[in-house]
Write an enzyme that holds these catalytic residues in place. Structure first.
Site: not given
Ligand code: 9MG
Length: 266
Positions: A211, A246
């Site tokens: 990110k 994630r």
């Molecule tokens: C789909 N998506 C993109 N970034 C995310 C994040 O930080 N958390 C979750 N749960 N989904 C995400």
């Protein structure tokens, strides 16, 4: 002793996701990539058909179904780890669970019309993510008095709404939504104060992978060169209470978590 942290691997079936858009757009390619991610150490595969990056195009219900359902169906036939569906649309949630998904990852925290009822019917695990605004305007000028306190208040409201809709509280996972209507400073503060969001007695999921805050921390580093920064942030999140991370870079995250686990859990 707390359970070992889990890796949720990102599998975007989109032409435009910010970190891997277009790479796995065909069903066969996406399924093959899912198998690679499992080989690398993924505990959960998160299949998504609509990019949530700032400014991303809206995807119609029909297009989203056409993108993700065949991938969920094919993967569910051959893998034995949970498949999560990354969607905010109740129709997609329902079809994906019928096709074999056992988790919903909703960046709108079941806020869309019909989503609470659909999720209550499906009785699968659900990740409720916080965001301010929507992908088209969320980074315009996000403002909070107390970002962590306001996220906690949001979680309290959504947990209550889920329970009222008939969803088992034990099915819920909470996510502060890094980068979703947050400035760089907000994101840093959430990471630093993540433990304060453990008050609900529910697992925390975080997505920091590749990110922009990682890029900014590294002097505006390009997306493809944010792997080490992303892994470091994932480890820090786990140390601050995250139960699921994630990520795009499963192999690297798995190694780093293995080292952490050897110290914390062996
Ligand atoms: C789909 N998506 C993109 N970034 C995310 C994040 O930080 N958390 C979750 N749960 N989904 C995400």
């Amino acid at each position: 002793m707390a359970a070992e942290p889990k890796i949720m691997a990102v599998l975007n079936v989109t032409p435009d996701s910010f970190a891997d858009g277009g790479c796995y757009f065909a069903t066969d390619d996406a399924v093959k990539q899912g198998l690679v991610l499992i080989e690398q150490g993924a505990d959960i595969i998160d299949v998504g058909g609509e990019s949530t990056r700032p400014g991303a195009a809206i995807v119609s219900l029909e297009d989203e179904i056409a993108r993700v359902i065949p991938v969920v169906r094919e993967l569910a036939k051959i893998v034995d780890i949970p498949i999560s569906i990354d969607t905010s649309k109740p129709e997609v949630m329902t079809l994906a669970v019928q096709a074999g998904a056992s988790m919903i990852n909703d960046v709108c925290a079941l806020g869309a019309d019909g989503a609470l009822d659909a999720a209550a019917e499906l009785q699968v695990d659900i990740c409720l993510m916080h965001k301010q605004g929507n992908p088209r305007n969320m980074q315009d000028n996000p403002v909070y008095d107390d970002v962590v306190g306001e996220i906690a208040d949001f979680f309290a409201g959504r947990v209550e709404a889920c329970i009222a809709a008939g969803i088992d509280k034990n099915r819920l996972i909470l996510d502060p939504g890094f980068g979703f209507g947050k400035t760089y400073r907000h994101n840093v503060e959430i990471l630093r104060r993540l433990k304060e969001l453990k008050i609900f007695n529910l697992p925390l999921l975080v997505g920091l992978s590749r990110k922009s805050m990682i890029g900014q921390m590294l002097g505006n580093r390009a997306v493809e060169s944010r792997i080490i920064g992303s892994v470091s942030a994932a480890i820090m999140a786990v140390q601050n209470g995250a139960n699921i991370v994630r990520v795009h870079d499963v192999l690297q995250t798995k190694d780093a978590l293995t080292i952490l686990n050897k110290v914390e859990y062996d």
